[in-house]
Design an enzyme around this catalytic site. Structure first.
Site, PDB file in Angstrom:
ATOM      1  N   GLY A 106      38.439  28.151  53.837  1.00 59.02           N
ATOM      2  CA  GLY A 106      39.499  27.983  53.124  1.00 59.02           C
ATOM      3  C   GLY A 106      39.065  29.004  51.470  1.00 59.02           C
TER       4      GLY A 106
ATOM      5  N   GLU B  32      30.030  37.954  58.510  1.00 60.47           N
ATOM      6  CA  GLU B  32      30.987  38.624  58.998  1.00 60.47           C
ATOM      7  C   GLU B  32      30.353  39.958  59.425  1.00 60.47           C
ATOM      8  OE1 GLU B  32      35.240  39.037  58.222  1.00 60.47           O
ATOM      9  OE2 GLU B  32      34.130  37.882  56.353  1.00 60.47           O
TER      10      GLU B  32
ATOM     11  N   GLU C  74      39.315  48.644  48.635  1.00 55.95           N
ATOM     12  CA  GLU C  74      39.050  49.139  47.060  1.00 55.95           C
ATOM     13  C   GLU C  74      37.456  48.374  46.685  1.00 55.95           C
ATOM     14  OE1 GLU C  74      41.632  48.507  48.502  1.00 55.95           O
ATOM     15  OE2 GLU C  74      42.277  50.415  49.233  1.00 55.95           O
TER      16      GLU C  74
HETATM   17  C1  LIG Z   1      44.281  39.185  58.280  1.00 58.12           C
HETATM   18  C2  LIG Z   1      43.724  39.022  56.612  1.00 58.12           C
HETATM   19  C3  LIG Z   1      42.903  37.687  57.438  1.00 58.12           C
HETATM   20  C4  LIG Z   1      41.936  37.032  56.604  1.00 58.12           C
HETATM   21  N1  LIG Z   1      41.344  35.789  56.795  1.00 58.12           N
HETATM   22  C5  LIG Z   1      40.594  34.945  55.789  1.00 58.12           C
HETATM   23  C6  LIG Z   1      39.865  33.810  55.782  1.00 58.12           C
HETATM   24  O1  LIG Z   1      39.802  33.218  56.906  1.00 58.12           O
HETATM   25  N2  LIG Z   1      39.728  33.034  55.443  1.00 58.12           N
HETATM   26  C7  LIG Z   1      40.098  33.533  53.796  1.00 58.12           C
HETATM   27  O2  LIG Z   1      39.814  32.684  52.719  1.00 58.12           O
HETATM   28  N3  LIG Z   1      40.505  34.439  53.300  1.00 58.12           N
HETATM   29  C8  LIG Z   1      41.212  35.022  54.135  1.00 58.12           C
HETATM   30  N4  LIG Z   1      41.973  36.214  54.531  1.00 58.12           N
HETATM   31  C9  LIG Z   1      42.798  37.251  52.609  1.00 58.12           C
HETATM   32  C10 LIG Z   1      41.342  38.210  51.879  1.00 58.12           C
HETATM   33  O3  LIG Z   1      40.299  38.000  51.318  1.00 58.12           O
HETATM   34  C11 LIG Z   1      42.648  38.555  50.789  1.00 58.12           C
HETATM   35  O4  LIG Z   1      43.596  38.537  51.412  1.00 58.12           O
HETATM   36  C12 LIG Z   1      41.755  40.049  50.179  1.00 58.12           C
HETATM   37  O5  LIG Z   1      40.351  39.360  49.699  1.00 58.12           O
HETATM   38  C13 LIG Z   1      42.661  40.618  49.299  1.00 58.12           C
HETATM   39  O6  LIG Z   1      43.267  39.665  48.498  1.00 58.12           O
HETATM   40  P1  LIG Z   1      44.879  39.267  48.360  1.00 58.12           P
HETATM   41  O7  LIG Z   1      45.418  39.326  49.422  1.00 58.12           O
HETATM   42  O8  LIG Z   1      45.048  38.201  46.862  1.00 58.12           O
HETATM   43  O9  LIG Z   1      45.169  41.299  47.739  1.00 58.12           O
HETATM   44  P2  LIG Z   1      44.383  41.476  45.996  1.00 58.12           P
HETATM   45  O10 LIG Z   1      43.237  40.992  45.092  1.00 58.12           O
HETATM   46  O11 LIG Z   1      45.467  40.559  44.868  1.00 58.12           O
HETATM   47  O12 LIG Z   1      44.114  42.979  45.728  1.00 58.12           O
HETATM   48  C14 LIG Z   1      45.814  43.670  46.196  1.00 58.12           C
HETATM   49  C15 LIG Z   1      45.085  44.942  45.588  1.00 58.12           C
HETATM   50  O13 LIG Z   1      44.467  45.771  44.908  1.00 58.12           O
HETATM   51  C16 LIG Z   1      42.897  45.746  44.817  1.00 58.12           C
HETATM   52  N5  LIG Z   1      42.043  45.383  44.281  1.00 58.12           N
HETATM   53  C17 LIG Z   1      41.879  44.285  43.889  1.00 58.12           C
HETATM   54  N6  LIG Z   1      40.838  44.345  42.568  1.00 58.12           N
HETATM   55  C18 LIG Z   1      40.454  45.615  42.950  1.00 58.12           C
HETATM   56  C19 LIG Z   1      39.089  46.147  41.717  1.00 58.12           C
HETATM   57  N7  LIG Z   1      38.386  45.469  40.764  1.00 58.12           N
HETATM   58  N8  LIG Z   1      38.792  47.289  42.102  1.00 58.12           N
HETATM   59  C20 LIG Z   1      40.438  48.544  42.504  1.00 58.12           C
HETATM   60  N9  LIG Z   1      40.897  47.221  43.495  1.00 58.12           N
HETATM   61  C21 LIG Z   1      40.867  46.076  43.457  1.00 58.12           C
HETATM   62  C22 LIG Z   1      42.876  45.519  46.500  1.00 58.12           C
HETATM   63  O14 LIG Z   1      42.118  46.499  47.382  1.00 58.12           O
HETATM   64  C23 LIG Z   1      44.651  45.891  46.895  1.00 58.12           C
HETATM   65  O15 LIG Z   1      44.708  46.971  47.550  1.00 58.12           O
HETATM   66  C24 LIG Z   1      42.565  36.744  55.307  1.00 58.12           C
HETATM   67  C25 LIG Z   1      42.919  38.439  54.996  1.00 58.12           C
HETATM   68  C26 LIG Z   1      43.927  39.061  55.713  1.00 58.12           C
HETATM   69  C27 LIG Z   1      44.700  39.962  55.543  1.00 58.12           C
END
Ligand SMILES: Cc1cc2nc3c(=O)[nH]c(=O)nc-3n(C[C@H](O)[C@H](O)[C@H](O)COP(=O)(O)OP(=O)(O)OC[C@H]3O[C@@H](n4cnc5c(N)ncnc54)[C@H](O)[C@@H]3O)c2cc1C
Lengths: 403, 315
Positions: free
Chosen positions: A123, A246, A376
């Site tokens: 989480g 991981e 990214e």
């Molecule tokens: C299948 C799956 C399993 C997951 N499992 C877990 C879990 O068990 N526990 C947990 O805590 N989380 C989990 N996650 C969450 C995951 O860590 C986040 O989805 C991920 O870190 C991206 O965050 P976000 O979805 O908020 O996208 P955002 O951070 O909002 O990103 C949106 C877009 O902006 C880009 N971006 C963001 N910052 C930058 C930057 N500085 N420079 C360039 N591009 C940028 C991203 O690459 C993306 O394309 C999971 C996600 C998925 C899809």
């Protein structure tokens, strides 16, 4: 390859011939069947001593060298056994974080229960904290427990994307205990029993029809201070152990599985009468090289780690290579199967990344380009940490209303 | 065109300017009420005589909000009836919105809304005919894209009303294939445009690292690439739609190109939305699923690009 490794390989193969589940893909068409299969296969692997080869040697099933682990994973992939998804966070994320930061008492309490099948989830992420994990806002306030015993943290907030969160018993929880100083400094790492009052987990519907992750709502949830890993305010450092666990071996296993699944595309080419289609064959050949390159770079990464020569950013190269290659793999399958892949077919729960249900596999491949640090973000790490390019300035923001 | 493309575009986007995936029955009424089904039909047959360009405008509008329904197939039937001549009664009914469907693939596969249709168009080598649906065996084929309802139709040796035979049938089949490509490509470009707009909006509102994502140049370049690819595909679309000499291969290759741009943009939309883009609650996936289906319908890229390559080789 040494004799010892060869004989381990033979030993694993013999064991798998007896114990590997058969025809499980056909059976795993419901969530209930998925859970049953995952639990029983994990128990079987624990008994056989192959569930946690990456653990330290003082724990049952642990103490294998990296080379031995590799052999075991290759054989598991080769026998097309179910990938351990349900217990993945338990044996990797939870265990390695506990090994590094857990007190003797915490380890004795939690680690044996993992082998008995206790399920952990992670989480960390929140609606407002994805790539920018340190922005998380779930609050924990420390106060004396009303029911006696030591102090407790009272936690309020929302976690998102917790893989297996709706099935889990325990949660690795990253919370904010202070808003002073830099964002990272105010974080604390807690171990949450998901049966605690005030916890609600709701599955999230994924676009390919699975429900692998959940959102978790925390409403005045009490967590004993004894369930903290590291000190208050040390959460960011503890979380780094969780995040790094991981990469590496997981990707070695996954890329080996991808290589092991190339036959699915070969079969598809034949079934669709494309065996003499030079364009398709060329693309297949190109993909096969990329898959091999991904396996090779994962191998090399591990070799460097064994030799103590791992650099910051190496893991990002492996993850980026894997995620991009998986996308190409599933895209090629999608393309060759044409209209057939557009017809909806039920997914195989826990079937892995390459199930031959091409549209579902293609959509599922986004899990790897987004989760665990998006492509990214990996590129940023490679450019800034490995290639030493300057970081984007922190103070470079737009004024409110100017965007 | 008597009505300019801009005027028509304006009217079309006003008709479907609201939410994504509007109600199918309501959409169908709107499409018929606006006279869109008769746009391409010559005036002397009771149509508006606006040609393929109008078809392009309409399908871009339908693609933009992911409108459900059999509009593409219906226009194929209408075009076949119009080209065949002498079928004023059936043509009139079809233009008025009585559903008559046609395959968006080969044979009688992938026929939209066949269960609601009175007739289905059969295109075979040397013969094109319109069959009453009653009595034919229909098999629903659920797709990942829930905005389409496709059926496989087993017509046995039913003949129905023959619209063309021999060389005339071959010429008409070619013309229908080109029209289908125009409609599918229009749908692709409308959807791609909407998915791109949705993505730039998201990048401007979503904040990470104390700033809008739109401030990261890495992401700006991604949407810039999407925009550049889309603009070129749109230009090609209008150039070929206006070109009366453009045949099935030319239009098929254009459709393959449009579909590849749609897919690119829909894929990037998900990636740039992050985790939320992978959930059913967010519309990203609707675009991705329609894009991949459009790419497979009406002949896929491998088929059309190979044909275009052979033609270029011999040019
Ligand atoms: C299948 C799956 C399993 C997951 N499992 C877990 C879990 O068990 N526990 C947990 O805590 N989380 C989990 N996650 C969450 C995951 O860590 C986040 O989805 C991920 O870190 C991206 O965050 P976000 O979805 O908020 O996208 P955002 O951070 O909002 O990103 C949106 C877009 O902006 C880009 N971006 C963001 N910052 C930058 C930057 N500085 N420079 C360039 N591009 C940028 C991203 O690459 C993306 O394309 C999971 C996600 C998925 C899809």
């Amino acid at each position: 390859m040494s004799d010892a490794l060869d004989s381990l390989r033979q030993e694993v193969r013999d064991w798998l011939a007896v114990h590997a589940p058969k025809d499980w893909r056909a059976r795993s068409t419901s969530e209930a069947a998925f859970l049953e299969l995952q639990r029983s296969w994990f128990t079987t692997l624990v008994k056989g001593g192959y569930a946690v080869p990456h653990w330290p040697e003082n724990w049952p099933g642990g103490g294998r060298s990296l080379a031995e682990q590799k052999v075991i994973y290759e054989e598991l992939a080769r026998a097309d056994t179910p990938r351990l998804l349900l217990s993945f966070m338990s044996t990797y994320h939870a265990a390695s974080t506990l090994f590094e930061w857990g007190s003797e008492e915490q380890q004795q309490r939690y680690i044996p229960r993992i082998l008995e099948g206790e399920i952990w989830c992670q989480g960390f992420s929140e609606p407002g904290a994805g790539s920018d994990l340190a922005a998380l806002r779930t609050r924990a306030e420390r106060r004396p427990s009303f029911s006696g015993g030591g102090d407790v943290y009272v936690v309020n907030g929302q976690k998102l994307w917790s893989t297996m969160g709706q099935f889990a018993d325990q949660c690795l929880l990253l919370v904010r205990t202070s808003s002073e100083g830099v964002k990272q400094a105010g974080l604390t790492y807690l171990l949450l029993d998901l049966k605690s009052p005030g916890v609600t987990a709701r599955p999230i519907h994924q676009i390919h029809g699975d429900e692998e992750f959940a959102e978790i709502f925390l409403d005045n949830v009490e967590i004993p201070v004894a369930n903290r890993l590291g000190e208050e305010g040390q959460g960011w450092a503890v979380a780094q152990s969780t995040l790094s666990s991981e990469r590496g071996l997981t990707l070695l296993e996954l890329s080996a599985r991808m290589r092991g699944a190339l036959w699915r595309i070969g079969d598809l080419i034949r079934a669709n009468g494309r065996s003499e289609d030079a364009g398709v064959l060329r693309d297949f050949g190109r993909l096969a090289s990329k898959v091999d390159a991904t396996c090779a770079v994962a191998d090399q990464f591990l070799a460097n780690r064994i030799a103590g020569e791992e650099r910051v950013g190496d893991a990002s190269i492996v993850k980026l290579a894997y995620s991009r290659t998986l996308r190409e793999f599933t895209s090629l399958g999608l393309r060759i199967s044409g209209l057939d892949a557009q017809y909806h077919a039920p997914i195989t729960f826990g079937g892995g990344m390459e199930t031959g249900n091409w549209m579902a596999d293609f959509m599922n491949s986004y899990a790897w380009t987004i989760a665990g640090g998006s492509d990214e973000v990996q590129r940023n790490i490679i450019a800034e940490r490995l290639l030493g390019m300057p970081r984007e300035p922190k103070n470079w923001v737009v004024k409110e209303g100017a965007a | 065109m008597s009505m300019t493309r801009a005027e028509l575009q304006d009217a079309a986007t006003k008709a479907f300017d609201g939410d994504l995936t509007p109600d199918a029955a309501h959409s169908w009424n709107l499409i018929t009420d606006m006279g869109w089904l008769m746009m391409a039909v010559p005036e002397d047959q009771g149509g508006l005589g606006l040609g393929r360009e109008a078809v392009g405008v309409i399908h871009q509008a339908l693609g933009r909000t992911l409108v459900a329904g059999p509009a593409i197939a219906q226009m194929l039937v209408i075009d076949a009836l119009s080209a065949a001549g002498g079928q004023d009664e059936l043509l009139g009914r079809a233009m008025a919105g009585e559903i008559m469907s046609a395959s968006l693939a080969e044979g009688l596969r992938a026929v939209p809304d066949a269960d609601r249709a009175s007739h289905v168009l059969r295109v075979e080598a040397g013969r094109i005919s319109l069959l009453p649906v009653e009595g034919l065996a229909l098999t629903a084929r659920a797709t990942w894209d829930k905005t389409r309802r496709l059926f496989d139709v087993d017509a046995g040796d039913a003949v129905g009303v023959v619209l063309a035979q021999g060389d005339a049938a071959t010429a008409l089949a070619d013309r229908l294939s080109a029209l289908r490509s125009v409609a599918l490509a229009g749908d692709c470009l409308g959807g791609a445009d909407a998915a791109l707009a949705m993505t730039t909006d998201y990048l401007e509102t979503r904040r990470q690292f104390d700033r809008p994502l739109a401030l990261f140049q890495a992401l700006k370049h991604r949407v810039a690439d999407m925009k550049a690819a889309l603009a070129a595909a749109q230009a090609l679309f209008w150039a070929r739609t206006e070109d009366s000499a453009a045949d099935a291969v030319t239009m098929g290759a254009m459709k393959a190109h449009a579909a590849s741009i749609y897919r690119l943009i829909a894929e990037e939309a998900i990636q740039l939305h992050g985790g939320i883009g992978l959930t059913m609650e967010h519309p990203c996936h609707l675009f991705l699923k329609r894009a991949t289906l459009n790419a497979a319908l009406g002949g896929d890229g491998d088929q059309w690009e190979e044909a275009a390559g052979r033609r270029a080789l011999n040019a």
